[in-house]
Write a protein that holds these residues in place. Structure first.
Motif, PDB file in Angstrom:
ATOM      1  N   TRP A 164      64.144  35.351  32.669  1.00 33.03           N
ATOM      2  CA  TRP A 164      64.294  34.134  31.876  1.00 33.03           C
ATOM      3  C   TRP A 164      65.671  34.128  31.217  1.00 33.03           C
ATOM      4  O   TRP A 164      66.316  35.166  31.094  1.00 33.03           O
ATOM      5  CB  TRP A 164      63.202  34.017  30.814  1.00 33.03           C
ATOM      6  N   LYS A 165      66.103  32.942  30.797  1.00 41.22           N
ATOM      7  CA  LYS A 165      67.404  32.805  30.144  1.00 41.22           C
ATOM      8  C   LYS A 165      67.309  31.757  29.050  1.00 41.22           C
ATOM      9  O   LYS A 165      66.723  30.697  29.244  1.00 41.22           O
ATOM     10  CB  LYS A 165      68.480  32.405  31.161  1.00 41.22           C
ATOM     11  N   LEU A 166      67.911  32.061  27.904  1.00 42.08           N
ATOM     12  CA  LEU A 166      67.889  31.153  26.762  1.00 42.08           C
ATOM     13  C   LEU A 166      69.003  30.118  26.859  1.00 42.08           C
ATOM     14  O   LEU A 166      70.144  30.439  27.198  1.00 42.08           O
ATOM     15  CB  LEU A 166      68.063  31.953  25.467  1.00 42.08           C
ATOM     16  N   PHE A 167      68.644  28.860  26.548  1.00 37.40           N
ATOM     17  CA  PHE A 167      69.615  27.790  26.403  1.00 37.40           C
ATOM     18  C   PHE A 167      69.370  27.129  25.049  1.00 37.40           C
ATOM     19  O   PHE A 167      68.230  26.882  24.680  1.00 37.40           O
ATOM     20  CB  PHE A 167      69.471  26.740  27.509  1.00 37.40           C
ATOM     21  N   GLU A 168      70.429  26.867  24.311  1.00 35.51           N
ATOM     22  CA  GLU A 168      70.308  26.181  23.034  1.00 35.51           C
ATOM     23  C   GLU A 168      71.099  24.882  23.097  1.00 35.51           C
ATOM     24  O   GLU A 168      72.206  24.842  23.604  1.00 35.51           O
ATOM     25  CB  GLU A 168      70.820  27.069  21.898  1.00 35.51           C
ATOM     26  N   GLY A 169      70.524  23.826  22.583  1.00 37.52           N
ATOM     27  CA  GLY A 169      71.141  22.517  22.682  1.00 37.52           C
ATOM     28  C   GLY A 169      70.129  21.502  23.158  1.00 37.52           C
ATOM     29  O   GLY A 169      68.933  21.652  22.927  1.00 37.52           O
ATOM     30  N   ASP A 170      70.595  20.502  23.850  1.00 33.16           N
ATOM     31  CA  ASP A 170      69.707  19.420  24.261  1.00 33.16           C
ATOM     32  C   ASP A 170      69.247  19.500  25.707  1.00 33.16           C
ATOM     33  O   ASP A 170      68.242  18.913  26.071  1.00 33.16           O
ATOM     34  CB  ASP A 170      70.394  18.054  24.042  1.00 33.16           C
ATOM     35  N   ASN A 171      69.993  20.209  26.557  1.00 33.39           N
ATOM     36  CA  ASN A 171      69.654  20.179  27.974  1.00 33.39           C
ATOM     37  C   ASN A 171      69.836  21.533  28.635  1.00 33.39           C
ATOM     38  O   ASN A 171      70.718  22.306  28.288  1.00 33.39           O
ATOM     39  CB  ASN A 171      70.552  19.169  28.711  1.00 33.39           C
ATOM     40  N   VAL A 172      68.964  21.779  29.615  1.00 30.31           N
ATOM     41  CA  VAL A 172      69.141  22.908  30.512  1.00 30.31           C
ATOM     42  C   VAL A 172      70.009  22.433  31.669  1.00 30.31           C
ATOM     43  O   VAL A 172      69.717  21.398  32.266  1.00 30.31           O
ATOM     44  CB  VAL A 172      67.779  23.406  31.043  1.00 30.31           C
ATOM     45  N   ILE A 183      64.840  28.647  29.237  1.00 33.53           N
ATOM     46  CA  ILE A 183      64.116  28.355  27.998  1.00 33.53           C
ATOM     47  C   ILE A 183      65.038  27.562  27.084  1.00 33.53           C
ATOM     48  O   ILE A 183      66.088  28.053  26.659  1.00 33.53           O
ATOM     49  CB  ILE A 183      63.656  29.637  27.283  1.00 33.53           C
ATOM     50  N   LEU A 184      64.645  26.357  26.772  1.00 31.15           N
ATOM     51  CA  LEU A 184      65.395  25.499  25.859  1.00 31.15           C
ATOM     52  C   LEU A 184      64.779  25.626  24.474  1.00 31.15           C
ATOM     53  O   LEU A 184      63.626  25.248  24.257  1.00 31.15           O
ATOM     54  CB  LEU A 184      65.356  24.053  26.336  1.00 31.15           C
ATOM     55  N   SER A 185      65.531  26.192  23.532  1.00 34.70           N
ATOM     56  CA  SER A 185      65.036  26.405  22.167  1.00 34.70           C
ATOM     57  C   SER A 185      65.629  25.377  21.220  1.00 34.70           C
ATOM     58  O   SER A 185      66.845  25.184  21.199  1.00 34.70           O
ATOM     59  CB  SER A 185      65.395  27.810  21.680  1.00 34.70           C
ATOM     60  N   LYS A 186      64.751  24.749  20.428  1.00 34.35           N
ATOM     61  CA  LYS A 186      65.192  23.786  19.425  1.00 34.35           C
ATOM     62  C   LYS A 186      64.601  24.171  18.074  1.00 34.35           C
ATOM     63  O   LYS A 186      63.487  24.702  18.005  1.00 34.35           O
ATOM     64  CB  LYS A 186      64.744  22.370  19.801  1.00 34.35           C
ATOM     65  N   ARG A 187      65.327  23.907  17.007  1.00 37.84           N
ATOM     66  CA  ARG A 187      64.847  24.190  15.662  1.00 37.84           C
ATOM     67  C   ARG A 187      64.872  22.882  14.856  1.00 37.84           C
ATOM     68  O   ARG A 187      65.937  22.386  14.488  1.00 37.84           O
ATOM     69  CB  ARG A 187      65.733  25.257  14.998  1.00 37.84           C
ATOM     70  N   ILE A 188      63.662  22.347  14.630  1.00 37.46           N
ATOM     71  CA  ILE A 188      63.512  21.041  13.980  1.00 37.46           C
ATOM     72  C   ILE A 188      62.407  21.148  12.929  1.00 37.46           C
ATOM     73  O   ILE A 188      61.276  21.548  13.235  1.00 37.46           O
ATOM     74  CB  ILE A 188      63.126  19.951  15.016  1.00 37.46           C
ATOM     75  N   ASP A 189      62.704  20.827  11.698  1.00 38.24           N
ATOM     76  CA  ASP A 189      61.667  20.850  10.654  1.00 38.24           C
ATOM     77  C   ASP A 189      60.785  19.608  10.762  1.00 38.24           C
ATOM     78  O   ASP A 189      61.267  18.541  11.151  1.00 38.24           O
ATOM     79  CB  ASP A 189      62.324  20.895   9.268  1.00 38.24           C
ATOM     80  N   PRO A 190      59.483  19.724  10.417  1.00 34.76           N
ATOM     81  CA  PRO A 190      58.787  20.924   9.925  1.00 34.76           C
ATOM     82  C   PRO A 190      57.924  21.569  11.016  1.00 34.76           C
ATOM     83  O   PRO A 190      56.854  22.093  10.728  1.00 34.76           O
ATOM     84  CB  PRO A 190      57.897  20.334   8.830  1.00 34.76           C
ATOM     85  N   THR A 191      58.336  21.542  12.270  1.00 30.81           N
ATOM     86  CA  THR A 191      57.502  21.950  13.403  1.00 30.81           C
ATOM     87  C   THR A 191      57.032  23.399  13.291  1.00 30.81           C
ATOM     88  O   THR A 191      57.858  24.320  13.293  1.00 30.81           O
ATOM     89  CB  THR A 191      58.292  21.796  14.715  1.00 30.81           C
ATOM     90  N   PRO A 192      55.712  23.671  13.222  1.00 32.27           N
ATOM     91  CA  PRO A 192      55.221  25.051  13.199  1.00 32.27           C
ATOM     92  C   PRO A 192      55.424  25.752  14.538  1.00 32.27           C
ATOM     93  O   PRO A 192      55.669  26.943  14.589  1.00 32.27           O
ATOM     94  CB  PRO A 192      53.727  24.897  12.889  1.00 32.27           C
TER      95      PRO A 192
END
Length: 244
Positions: A164-172, A183-192
């Motif tokens: 697997w490989k991490l991608f950060e941002g809006d698109n793979v 893997i597209l990782s996003k950090r958005i409040d207040p998502t558990p």
């Protein structure tokens, strides 16, 4: 049961409330790290410690619990490079150590579904796989431990997927290698916590998704495991607690 809570952030506070509601006694709340702080666990009679601290503190905290003969249930993510070391330490000390990247019963059912689907989709080469995960902005590690467990489940069950490989941002990127799980990782409040596995071809798209509505499921699972582990010994996982 006498419980210790190691790590007193939002998860630790939720665990405390659930444990008290279920009739348990909290004999220690540990916010700091290190063996000197944790020596009080056995002195206060803690039977099980539930550890949701920080990645840089987890291994030291777990070792301190094992040294004090306190059974430990850990859910801290982002420190798995030391997992083999901790398992070896627990075995040498005849300690009891339980680790899961996610204690939610629903997520663990999702893990099982993910593995089954990866095996099924491996027969159809027209589909490429990717994953999207969303968490609150206070989550320090990316991808999440849950996402890594999901990716490992795909790798284990899909012969064409190697890693697997991490991608950060809006698109793979469209040109990402076909033998990985992007893997597209996003950090958005207040998502558990939201995790989605997507299989896409030129013709259509198939996806499975788990969405957590609160931390309660994670915390309740950890307390249920602590209740279960009280009479158990050794190195254990959710597959022991929730056989599927």
């Amino acid at each position: 049961m006498k419980l210790a809570i190691i790590g007193y952030g939002k998860m630790g506070k939720t665990i405390e409330k659930i444990a008290l509601d279920r009739g348990h006694e909290i004999v220690n709340i540990v916010e700091e790290r290190g063996a000197n702080v944790l020596k009080q666990l056995s002195q206060n009679g803690a039977e099980v410690a539930i550890e949701f601290s920080q990645p840089e503190a987890a291994a030291e905290n777990i070792k301190a619990c094992i040294d004090q003969k306190v059974k430990v249930v850990s859910g801290t993510t982002g420190w798995l490079d030391k997992m083999d070391e901790i398992k070896k330490y627990a075995k040498q000390k005849e300690g009891t150590f339980f680790y899961a990247s996610n204690y939610s019963v629903g997520v663990n059912l999702f893990f099982h579904l993910n593995e089954w689907m990866a095996n099924l989709m491996s027969r159809y080469s027209d589909y490429n796989v990717k994953m999207e995960e969303i968490h609150h902005t206070e989550k320090k590690d990316a991808p999440s431990g849950t996402a890594i467990t999901l990716a490992e489940g795909i790798v284990k069950n899909h012969p064409d997927i190697q890693n697997w490989k991490l991608f950060e941002g809006d698109n793979v990127p469209e040109n990402s290698p076909e033998n990985i799980v992007p893997i597209l990782s996003k950090r958005i409040d207040p998502t558990p916590g939201t995790h989605e596995i997507i299989y896409k071809s030129d013709i259509d798209e198939i996806s499975i998704k788990h969405t957590a509505h609160s931390r309660t499921g994670f915390a309740l699972g950890a307390v249920l495991v602590a209740e279960w582990i009280k009479d158990k010994q050794g190195i254990l996982t959710m597959k022991d607690f929730l056989p599927l």
